[in-house]
Design a protein around this motif. Structure first.
Motif, PDB file in Angstrom:
ATOM      1  N   UNK A 102      12.038   1.682   0.689  1.00 12.46           N
ATOM      2  CA  UNK A 102      10.801   2.479   0.930  1.00 12.46           C
ATOM      3  C   UNK A 102      11.001   3.833   1.872  1.00 12.46           C
ATOM      4  N   UNK A 103      10.153   4.872   2.775  1.00  9.15           N
ATOM      5  CA  UNK A 103      10.372   4.807   4.427  1.00  9.15           C
ATOM      6  C   UNK A 103       8.518   4.967   4.550  1.00  9.15           C
ATOM      7  N   UNK A 104       8.368   4.325   5.861  1.00  4.66           N
ATOM      8  CA  UNK A 104       6.909   3.397   5.558  1.00  4.66           C
ATOM      9  C   UNK A 104       6.835   4.048   7.244  1.00  4.66           C
ATOM     10  N   UNK A 105       5.184   4.651   7.305  1.00  6.43           N
ATOM     11  CA  UNK A 105       4.819   4.259   8.552  1.00  6.43           C
ATOM     12  C   UNK A 105       3.920   3.690   9.147  1.00  6.43           C
ATOM     13  N   UNK A 106       3.428   3.903  10.239  1.00  6.60           N
ATOM     14  CA  UNK A 106       2.939   2.002  11.428  1.00  6.60           C
ATOM     15  C   UNK A 106       1.679   3.899  12.181  1.00  6.60           C
ATOM     16  N   UNK A 107       0.398   2.880  11.371  1.00  8.16           N
ATOM     17  CA  UNK A 107      -0.010   4.438  12.269  1.00  8.16           C
ATOM     18  C   UNK A 107      -1.089   3.996  12.649  1.00  8.16           C
ATOM     19  N   UNK A 108      -1.603   4.363  14.174  1.00  7.64           N
ATOM     20  CA  UNK A 108      -2.586   3.641  14.518  1.00  7.64           C
ATOM     21  C   UNK A 108      -4.106   5.073  14.301  1.00  7.64           C
ATOM     22  N   UNK A 109      -3.962   4.304  13.270  1.00  9.47           N
ATOM     23  CA  UNK A 109      -5.735   4.683  13.099  1.00  9.47           C
ATOM     24  C   UNK A 109      -5.714   3.764  11.391  1.00  9.47           C
ATOM     25  N   UNK A 110      -7.758   4.165  11.006  1.00 10.39           N
ATOM     26  CA  UNK A 110      -7.445   4.242   9.761  1.00 10.39           C
ATOM     27  C   UNK A 110      -7.954   4.828   8.554  1.00 10.39           C
ATOM     28  N   UNK A 111      -6.674   5.590   8.122  1.00  9.13           N
ATOM     29  CA  UNK A 111      -6.887   6.757   8.006  1.00  9.13           C
ATOM     30  C   UNK A 111      -7.645   6.785   6.384  1.00  9.13           C
ATOM     31  N   UNK A 112      -7.803   7.768   5.585  1.00  8.70           N
ATOM     32  CA  UNK A 112      -7.716   9.676   6.270  1.00  8.70           C
ATOM     33  C   UNK A 112      -8.285   9.165   7.311  1.00  8.70           C
ATOM     34  N   UNK A 113      -9.220   9.018   8.618  1.00 11.59           N
ATOM     35  CA  UNK A 113      -9.382   9.584   9.521  1.00 11.59           C
ATOM     36  C   UNK A 113      -8.024   9.429  10.378  1.00 11.59           C
ATOM     37  N   UNK A 114      -8.100  10.481  11.689  1.00 14.49           N
ATOM     38  CA  UNK A 114      -7.514  10.636  12.632  1.00 14.49           C
ATOM     39  C   UNK A 114      -6.076  10.649  12.308  1.00 14.49           C
ATOM     40  N   UNK A 115      -5.692  11.862  11.215  1.00 16.48           N
ATOM     41  CA  UNK A 115      -4.155  11.976  11.123  1.00 16.48           C
ATOM     42  C   UNK A 115      -3.736  12.833  12.726  1.00 16.48           C
ATOM     43  N   UNK A 116      -2.827  12.684  13.251  1.00 18.35           N
ATOM     44  CA  UNK A 116      -1.978  13.445  13.615  1.00 18.35           C
ATOM     45  C   UNK A 116      -1.681  12.579  15.172  1.00 18.35           C
ATOM     46  N   UNK A 117      -1.062  13.234  16.138  1.00 15.19           N
ATOM     47  CA  UNK A 117      -0.310  12.006  17.002  1.00 15.19           C
ATOM     48  C   UNK A 117      -1.502  12.182  18.374  1.00 15.19           C
ATOM     49  N   UNK A 118      -2.701  11.892  18.218  1.00 12.44           N
ATOM     50  CA  UNK A 118      -3.183  11.329  18.969  1.00 12.44           C
ATOM     51  C   UNK A 118      -4.829  10.439  18.356  1.00 12.44           C
ATOM     52  N   UNK A 119      -4.395   9.760  17.422  1.00 10.23           N
ATOM     53  CA  UNK A 119      -5.485   9.053  17.178  1.00 10.23           C
ATOM     54  C   UNK A 119      -6.224   8.080  17.792  1.00 10.23           C
ATOM     55  N   UNK A 120      -5.413   7.054  18.532  1.00  5.88           N
ATOM     56  CA  UNK A 120      -6.193   6.119  19.411  1.00  5.88           C
ATOM     57  C   UNK A 120      -7.255   6.808  20.509  1.00  5.88           C
ATOM     58  N   UNK A 121      -6.711   8.185  20.963  1.00  2.53           N
ATOM     59  CA  UNK A 121      -7.272   8.513  22.109  1.00  2.53           C
ATOM     60  C   UNK A 121      -8.666   8.971  21.070  1.00  2.53           C
ATOM     61  N   UNK A 122      -8.869  10.012  20.587  1.00  2.68           N
ATOM     62  CA  UNK A 122      -9.797  10.567  19.882  1.00  2.68           C
ATOM     63  C   UNK A 122     -10.751   9.594  19.207  1.00  2.68           C
ATOM     64  N   UNK A 123     -10.246   8.648  18.875  1.00  2.00           N
ATOM     65  CA  UNK A 123     -11.078   7.135  18.413  1.00  2.00           C
ATOM     66  C   UNK A 123     -12.065   6.948  19.452  1.00  2.00           C
ATOM     67  N   UNK A 124     -11.987   6.577  20.403  1.00  2.00           N
ATOM     68  CA  UNK A 124     -11.554   6.215  22.081  1.00  2.00           C
ATOM     69  C   UNK A 124     -12.962   7.230  22.127  1.00  2.00           C
TER      70      UNK A 124
END
Length: 315
Positions: A102-124
């Motif tokens: 598998x190809x797996x990604x570790x993403x910094x949000x609770x998808x599907x909320x905040x797809x993209x390059x700045x999920x942490x910034x938008x959450x704050x």
């Protein structure tokens, strides 16, 4: 021992790479090219590259992954997993299909909320009380793969992007180590993302760094923390850019206009914001100068008094 090609770039990715290296066979590390940093434009390797070199791991840094020699080398490695964690480029379908498991990604949000390059910034910035990590299958569409596992984490009123990245990096590391064996064994039940709940978090644009003092103090404070330590939120004072590094929300109200001084003494500067709210400025930076505590700043601004329009009215 399962083999991995790891792809990541910033400090967020470092603990994940270090942990994987202890338990898996890291065939190669892929990261962004070295870039010039700071006023002197000194070429600095990415945090992931620095760690990979210390661990004696092969490093690839293609400017563009698609069609590159590096991509062909990765395909030739035939890894069990490709793991990405804030790598910074899309992975071509040909590469995603080259893995054995598998190809797996570790993403910094609770998808599907905040797809993209700045999920942490938008959450704050949006005043969310929690965010988290999603382990997901990779597909060619941005952050749209099926969810394998998730873990939430609280956002406190003191957290900024730097502190949240540190917390999320550890959560991502631990959740990934827990999840990978289950993927290898087929002991998972992936969840398809609900497209009706998708929220995007594109990279922060220059114009979004400007503070609007017509907004409530809490949202201004959230934005200040979201843009710290980089690029730093700013407003205008006397027509010049005025960066604001740290603020506090005051539990009082005022009838003064947004941007006017509500209260000041030798160590305190409070400014009116939207809806009668009050924002206290704790650390600031004037154009061309280093950042200062508000005490040091006020030492050079003795005439500033209640009712003065401190933040330019156009804001």
């Amino acid at each position: 021992m399962k083999s991995i090609v790891f792809m990541g770039t910033p400090e967020f990715s470092v603990p994940i790479l270090q942990a994987l290296n202890e338990k898996y066979d890291i065939k190669a590390v892929v990261t962004q090219p070295d870039r010039p940093v700071g006023r002197k434009r000194k070429i600095i390797p990415t945090p992931v590259k620095q760690v990979a070199v210390d661990l004696n791991l092969p490093v690839y840094q293609p400017e563009k992954l698609s069609g590159s020699e590096a991509m062909q080398k990765i395909i030739a490695l035939q890894p069990d997993f490709i793991i990405t964690a804030a790598y910074g480029q899309f992975l071509p379908t040909k590469l995603l299909e080259a893995v054995k498991i598998a190809a797996v990604n570790v993403h910094g949000s609770l998808l599907p909320k905040y797809r993209g390059g700045a999920p942490v910034q938008y959450a704050i910035m949006n005043g969310d009380q929690a965010t988290g990590i999603t382990i997901m299958y990779m597909v060619k569409a941005m952050d749209a793969g099926d969810i394998i596992s998730q873990q939430a984490i609280e956002i406190t009123d003191k957290d900024d992007t730097a502190s949240m990245f540190k917390k999320l990096s550890k959560v991502g590391r631990d959740l990934l180590l827990e999840t990978l064996p289950k993927i290898a064994e087929g002991d998972i039940n992936p969840i398809q993302q609900d497209e009706s709940k998708v929220i995007f978090s594109p990279n922060i644009k220059r114009e979004e760094e400007v503070l609007d003092f017509k907004q409530p103090a809490r949202l201004i404070d959230c934005k200040v923390r979201a843009l710290r330590p980089d690029p730093i939120a700013y407003t205008f004072v006397g027509g010049k850019r005025f960066k604001i590094w740290d603020t506090s929300v005051i539990d009082q109200t005022t009838d003064l206009k947004p941007g006017q001084v509500v209260y000041r003494d030798k160590h305190t500067l409070q400014v009116a914001a939207g809806n009668g709210s009050i924002l206290q400025l704790n650390e600031v930076q004037t154009a061309g100068k280093p950042k200062k505590t508000i005490t040091d700043f006020l030492n050079g601004n003795q005439k500033l008094a209640r009712g003065d329009q401190f933040i330019d009215e156009r804001q």
